[in-house]
Design a protein around this motif. Structure first.
Motif, short mmCIF file in Angstrom:
data_model
loop_
_atom_site.label_atom_id
_atom_site.label_comp_id
_atom_site.label_asym_id
_atom_site.label_seq_id
_atom_site.Cartn_x
_atom_site.Cartn_y
_atom_site.Cartn_z
N ASN A 163 0.74 -1.20 0.09
CA ASN A 163 0.10 -0.08 0.06
C ASN A 163 0.77 1.04 0.00
O ASN A 163 0.59 1.99 0.78
CB ASN A 163 -0.90 0.02 1.14
N PRO A 164 1.89 1.55 -0.94
CA PRO A 164 2.66 2.73 -1.15
C PRO A 164 1.89 3.87 -1.43
O PRO A 164 0.74 3.80 -2.23
CB PRO A 164 3.54 2.28 -2.09
N ARG A 165 1.95 4.80 -0.42
CA ARG A 165 1.16 6.14 -0.71
C ARG A 165 1.83 7.15 0.04
O ARG A 165 2.85 7.15 0.57
CB ARG A 165 -0.24 5.93 -0.17
N GLY A 166 1.45 8.46 -0.34
CA GLY A 166 1.90 9.52 0.41
C GLY A 166 1.36 10.88 -0.43
O GLY A 166 0.54 10.72 -1.17
N ASN A 167 1.74 12.16 0.29
CA ASN A 167 1.22 13.38 -0.06
C ASN A 167 2.66 14.26 -0.45
O ASN A 167 3.36 14.29 0.34
CB ASN A 167 0.44 13.99 1.02
N LEU A 178 1.35 -2.20 10.77
CA LEU A 178 2.66 -1.46 11.09
C LEU A 178 3.11 -0.86 9.72
O LEU A 178 3.25 -1.64 8.82
CB LEU A 178 3.40 -2.29 11.56
N SER A 179 3.09 0.52 9.72
CA SER A 179 3.59 1.30 8.50
C SER A 179 4.78 1.91 8.90
O SER A 179 5.10 2.37 9.92
CB SER A 179 2.45 2.09 8.18
N LEU A 180 5.70 2.07 7.73
CA LEU A 180 6.68 2.92 7.71
C LEU A 180 6.53 4.33 7.42
O LEU A 180 5.90 4.52 6.22
CB LEU A 180 7.69 2.18 6.99
N VAL A 181 6.80 5.46 8.07
CA VAL A 181 6.39 6.67 7.68
C VAL A 181 7.57 7.58 7.50
O VAL A 181 8.46 7.28 8.20
CB VAL A 181 5.00 7.19 8.72
N GLY A 182 7.36 8.75 7.03
CA GLY A 182 8.47 9.64 6.71
C GLY A 182 7.84 11.00 6.39
O GLY A 182 6.91 11.15 5.97
N ASN A 183 9.02 11.86 6.44
CA ASN A 183 8.76 13.38 5.95
C ASN A 183 9.76 14.13 5.58
O ASN A 183 10.84 14.03 6.07
CB ASN A 183 7.84 14.07 7.20
N TRP A 184 9.76 14.75 4.61
CA TRP A 184 10.94 15.73 4.06
C TRP A 184 10.11 17.07 3.77
O TRP A 184 9.32 17.07 2.87
CB TRP A 184 11.56 15.27 2.94
N MET A 185 10.99 18.17 4.17
CA MET A 185 10.21 19.46 4.02
C MET A 185 11.44 20.42 3.53
O MET A 185 12.47 20.39 4.08
CB MET A 185 9.51 19.88 5.24
N TYR A 186 11.15 21.15 2.79
CA TYR A 186 12.13 22.48 2.21
C TYR A 186 11.34 23.66 2.12
O TYR A 186 10.10 23.69 1.64
CB TYR A 186 12.53 22.40 0.56
#
Length: 436
Positions: free
Chosen positions: A65-69, A285-293
């Motif tokens: 279920n790969p997803r993201g915003n 159980l999910s692997l989550v992350g975030n990157w912001m510029y």
């Protein structure tokens, strides 16, 4: 009789005059091959099989279920907020305040928040359900194909049977005319009554009527075949069957298991859907992350000397949805569906075995009937031939001669019908044994 055939010929020509195409078939295999390539029913079934395969592929991807915003913004603060700071910080009089504006006028941000499941038991179970459903769809498609081919086979051999009956009637028409001529001559000589001549003429008309009726039925069966095979109604169909009837010593067995296969797969689908639903009570159980510029400037958006910074994180997230009352009702519905599918599978297995046995018995009955009717046809022919000879000698009445002629004719017609039935049942058994 000539006028009748002229009328039929004109009728046939008027119906098929605008035909754009002409199809000729000499065996049932050619008709089935045409149907396999052109019928809409099979095209739709093939699309459903392709769709089921695509669903299986998507379920495999959905296991993770790969997803993201991804978000981006550019803000122009037309008027920065005003803040009041103690004046003594800037060397002013203590107890007083100085108006000051803080912040950047131009702020641009880009943020990416990905998420992927590491442990998703319900999704894993759905992969199995999708694969079973793919097999179920394939089995259903084969059943659709078998049913369609059986319908086409029935219509095809109806046409062959009618054509053979017309041939028998045409061959016997000369005999009825011969009897009419004999009775007519005797009536002129005073050796036969007018009633006898009327009976002889009526017999000729009856055969003409049978030919006319069969010709109409033949047109109807042709249209039914066109519909089953998705052949344009304006297309002319010619069937000249060249296949030999099955040998009377041939022993055929019926081994089709499509119905039980389909029922078993449907049962497996129901059970797997229940397992998949039960696993929905487990957490994910999910692997989550975030990157912001972010880019800040008082000069303009993405100014070369602007202030920029980046932020990021990575982590694990455990998700668990508390079940509500509707979820337990859904579970109960799935249990009931699985139980029904199990009972249907048992019933369909019995039904399938019975259908296979019945088809085998029908074939054997047709073979036995053909052997007997061959003998009957020979006897009826011999009786008619002898009665015709002795009628010339005025030793029997016209009634007895007509009875023997009609019995001979009926035996020949019946023999052709049974012979075609054997060919039909042979083809049907072969379809049942090969399409599975």
């Amino acid at each position: 009789m000539k006028n009748t055939f002229r009328i039929l010929l004109v009728l046939l020509l008027s119906i098929e005059l605008q035909a754009q195409e002409k199809l000729s078939f000499t065996k049932i295999d050619a008709v089935l091959l045409y149907a396999e390539k052109n019928t809409v029913v099979l095209k739709i079934s093939n699309e459903q099989v392709a769709l089921s395969k695509y669903r299986t592929l998507i379920s495999k991807i959905n296991a993770f279920n790969p997803r993201g915003n991804v978000t981006a913004s550019a803000t122009d603060n037309l008027q920065l907020p005003t803040n009041y700071l103690p004046a003594q910080i800037f060397g002013g009089v203590p107890g007083t305040f100085k108006e000051t504006q803080f912040g950047q006028q131009y702020i641009s941000t880009i943020a990416v928040t990905p998420k992927i499941d590491l442990i998703n038991i319900p999704a894993w179970q759905k992969i199995k359900a999708s694969k079973i459903n793919e097999n179920y769809t394939a089995a259903t498609t084969l059943i659709v194909k078998k049913n369609l081919f059986e319908t086409i086979t029935t219509t095809y051999y109806n046409i062959v049977s009618i054509q053979k009956q017309i041939e028998v009637l045409h061959a016997n028409y000369s005999n009825t005319k011969k009897i009419e001529d004999i009775v007519s001559n005797k009536q002129k000589e005073g050796l036969a009554r007018q009633q006898d001549l009327n009976q002889a003429i009526a017999n000729v008309l009856q055969i003409e009527d049978k030919q006319t009726q069969l010709a109409t039925v033949l047109l109807q069966q042709n249209n039914i075949l066109k519909t089953a095979c998705d052949i344009p109604i304006t297309t002319t169909i010619e069937i000249n069957d060249t296949q030999q009837n099955a040998s009377e010593n041939t022993v055929l067995d019926v081994t089709n298991t499509l119905l039980s296969q389909q029922s078993k797969l449907l049962q497996e689908v129901s059970n797997q859907e229940l397992k998949s639903f039960n696993s929905s009570f487990f957490p994910t159980l999910s692997l989550v992350g975030n990157w912001m510029y972010q880019d800040n400037s008082n000069t303009g958006f993405f100014y070369p000397n602007s202030n920029t910074f980046q932020a990021s994180y990575v982590g694990l997230r455990l998700n668990y949805a508390l079940p509500d009352a509707s979820k337990y009702l859904q579970k109960r519905n799935l249990k009931t569906a699985a139980a029904i599918a199990e009972e249907n599978a048992k019933h369909n297995l019995l039904q399938e075995n019975n259908q296979n046995q019945q088809l085998k018995l029908e074939y054997q009955k047709a073979i036995d009937s053909y052997i007997i009717n061959q003998k009957i046809a020979v006897l009826k022919m011999d009786t008619y031939t002898k009665n015709l000879d002795i009628y010339h000698q005025d030793l029997i009445s016209l009634d007895n001669l007509m009875i023997s002629f009609n019995e001979k004719l009926n035996s020949e017609l019946n023999l052709q019908v049974i012979a075609t039935t054997i060919s039909y049942l042979t083809t049907k058994i072969n379809l049942n044994n090969t399409i599975q």
